[in-house]
Scaffold this active site. Structure first.
Site, PDB file in Angstrom:
ATOM      1  N   THR A 276       1.519 -15.261  51.266  1.00  0.00           N
ATOM      2  CA  THR A 276       1.044 -15.015  49.902  1.00  0.00           C
ATOM      3  C   THR A 276       0.663 -16.291  49.157  1.00  0.00           C
ATOM      4  O   THR A 276       0.036 -16.220  48.104  1.00  0.00           O
ATOM      5  CB  THR A 276       2.130 -14.298  49.090  1.00  0.00           C
ATOM      6  OG1 THR A 276       3.322 -15.110  49.059  1.00  0.00           O
ATOM      7  CG2 THR A 276       2.469 -12.944  49.707  1.00  0.00           C
TER       8      THR A 276
ATOM      9  N   GLU B 135      -4.984  21.906  26.897  1.00  0.00           N
ATOM     10  CA  GLU B 135      -5.195  23.321  26.603  1.00  0.00           C
ATOM     11  C   GLU B 135      -5.928  23.514  25.275  1.00  0.00           C
ATOM     12  O   GLU B 135      -6.803  24.382  25.157  1.00  0.00           O
ATOM     13  CB  GLU B 135      -3.852  24.062  26.562  1.00  0.00           C
ATOM     14  CG  GLU B 135      -3.088  24.019  27.876  1.00  0.00           C
ATOM     15  CD  GLU B 135      -2.097  22.874  27.964  1.00  0.00           C
ATOM     16  OE1 GLU B 135      -1.015  23.076  28.536  1.00  0.00           O
ATOM     17  OE2 GLU B 135      -2.408  21.775  27.447  1.00  0.00           O
TER      18      GLU B 135
ATOM     19  N   ASP C 171       0.574 -19.997  38.013  1.00  0.00           N
ATOM     20  CA  ASP C 171      -0.796 -19.477  37.912  1.00  0.00           C
ATOM     21  C   ASP C 171      -1.318 -19.345  36.491  1.00  0.00           C
ATOM     22  O   ASP C 171      -2.520 -19.179  36.294  1.00  0.00           O
ATOM     23  CB  ASP C 171      -0.877 -18.102  38.582  1.00  0.00           C
ATOM     24  CG  ASP C 171      -0.540 -18.138  40.066  1.00  0.00           C
ATOM     25  OD1 ASP C 171      -0.588 -19.243  40.651  1.00  0.00           O
ATOM     26  OD2 ASP C 171      -0.230 -17.084  40.632  1.00  0.00           O
TER      27      ASP C 171
END
Length: 363
Positions: free
Chosen positions: A164, A55, A203
């Protein structure tokens, strides 16, 4: 109650709010359009916490043309002093005569008070225009304000037969480059990224946002019950890291703290990490959206605990076979009546992969 013009201007306000998709946390994404005599005289959106709200930006752009105007705001103007003064007061002082809000602010500090203050000053107020779209844009903020915990979105990348990773844990890469880049856009909008130590050890991920322009990086949260995180893990190179554990190994904890890691000891009655309490703790830390990228054990545990709100599933056009890891490690069902129901929200192609956005239904 609302005209076609109202709809047009609120839609524009929502477009503006989306520009803060990656940057406003822990604040909501808000846009504002100020219209006088049918013409847009000011626009603005909230950019980041501690800075001017939407605003205020719009009023500055409107300069002296806000008097007698209508302000379209995607969230009820605030009525309290936080890091910035109340936006309701700024609209009143500018001489705005009508305010249309897409939705009421779920923050208990506001929750109708902003609209009430505007109305008490003689401003005509309306609320509920494009409310569903506004709630979707701030789904994490709404979750934190109403449930005390973040909206949990779990990302999964699988073969077409739902695997997966290989049996040996290899998972890079099942999906294509376009899907991985799209996943970074979802990371960028999240306040935190959650993973488990199994994924980190397998990973060695960075757990950050890449390939997407963003002014901030999400908090990295790793569940590591035994403090197995290597001191040279790539995720420690940059950014804030919160390690959640049940270990009392002070030597390893201190070594990790020297690397800048915050350690949170959070055991439940069984001696495992207390996942529901973790969600509450993240809520207390201002985390609106939590992006989960873990292995099938952590993913299954979160779903089984009823802590996942949404699945972000990428499926590659390939088959891996049965001797591989599935999506979720969950208890066996004795009846299909106990299956977890989902509501599909969106299905589209991303590169050569299929992307499905689905929400878990509360039982």
């Amino acid at each position: 109650m609302f005209s076609a013009a109202d709809l047009e201007f609120m839609a524009r306000a929502l477009q503006l709010a989306e520009q803060g998709l990656y940057s406003t946390t822990p604040n909501p994404r808000v846009g504002c359009v100020i219209v006088n005599d049918g013409l847009v005289v000011g626009e603005g959106w909230h950019r980041r916490a501690g800075e001017a709200h939407a605003e205020v930006h719009a009023l500055r752009a409107a300069a002296g043309k806000a008097s007698g105007a209508t302000a379209y705001v995607t969230l009820e103007p605030c009525s309290h002093y936080g890091r910035t003064p109340p936006c309701a007061d700024a609209l009143i002082a500018a001489g705005v005569t009508r305010v249309v809000a897409a939705m009421q602010d779920p923050n208990p500090a506001v929750s109708g008070n902003g609209l009430a203050r505007l109305s008490a000053s003689g401003i005509v107020v309306g609320c509920g225009l494009l409310a569903s779209a506004a709630e979707e844009l701030n789904i994490g903020f709404v979750s934190r304000m109403t449930r005390g915990r973040p909206w949990v979105r779990m990302k999964l990348a699988t073969s077409l037969d739902g695997k997966t990773a290989l049996e040996n844990g290899a998972s890079q890469w099942i999906t294509g480059a376009a899907a991985r880049q799209d996943g970074h856009r979802w990371r960028a909008r999240a306040c935190a990224i959650l993973s488990g130590i199994g994924t980190v050890l397998a990973d060695n991920p960075q757990l950050n946002v890449r390939d997407v322009e963003t002014s901030r990086q999400p908090l990295k949260v790793v569940i590591d019950s035994r403090l197995e995180l290597p001191l040279d893990a790539r995720l420690l190179a940059t950014g804030e890291v919160l390690l959640v554990t049940v270990s009392a190994d002070l030597e390893k904890a201190n070594a990790l703290r020297e690397r800048g890691v915050e350690i949170l000891n959070l055991p439940n009655a069984s001696g495992n990490v207390d996942l529901p309490e973790l969600m509450q703790e993240l809520g207390r830390r201002g985390i609106n959206e939590l992006h989960v990228e873990g292995g099938y054990r952590l993913s299954g545990a979160l779903v089984a605990a009823g802590l996942v709100d949404e699945l972000l599933l990428y499926q590659a056009p390939c088959l891996i076979g049965d001797a591989a890891r599935g999506m979720l490690d969950m208890p066996s069902l004795l009846s299909l009546e106990n299956k977890q129901q989902l509501t599909i929200r969106d299905v589209r192609m991303v590169g050569s992969d299929l992307r499905v956005l689905a929400r878990l239904r509360a039982e």
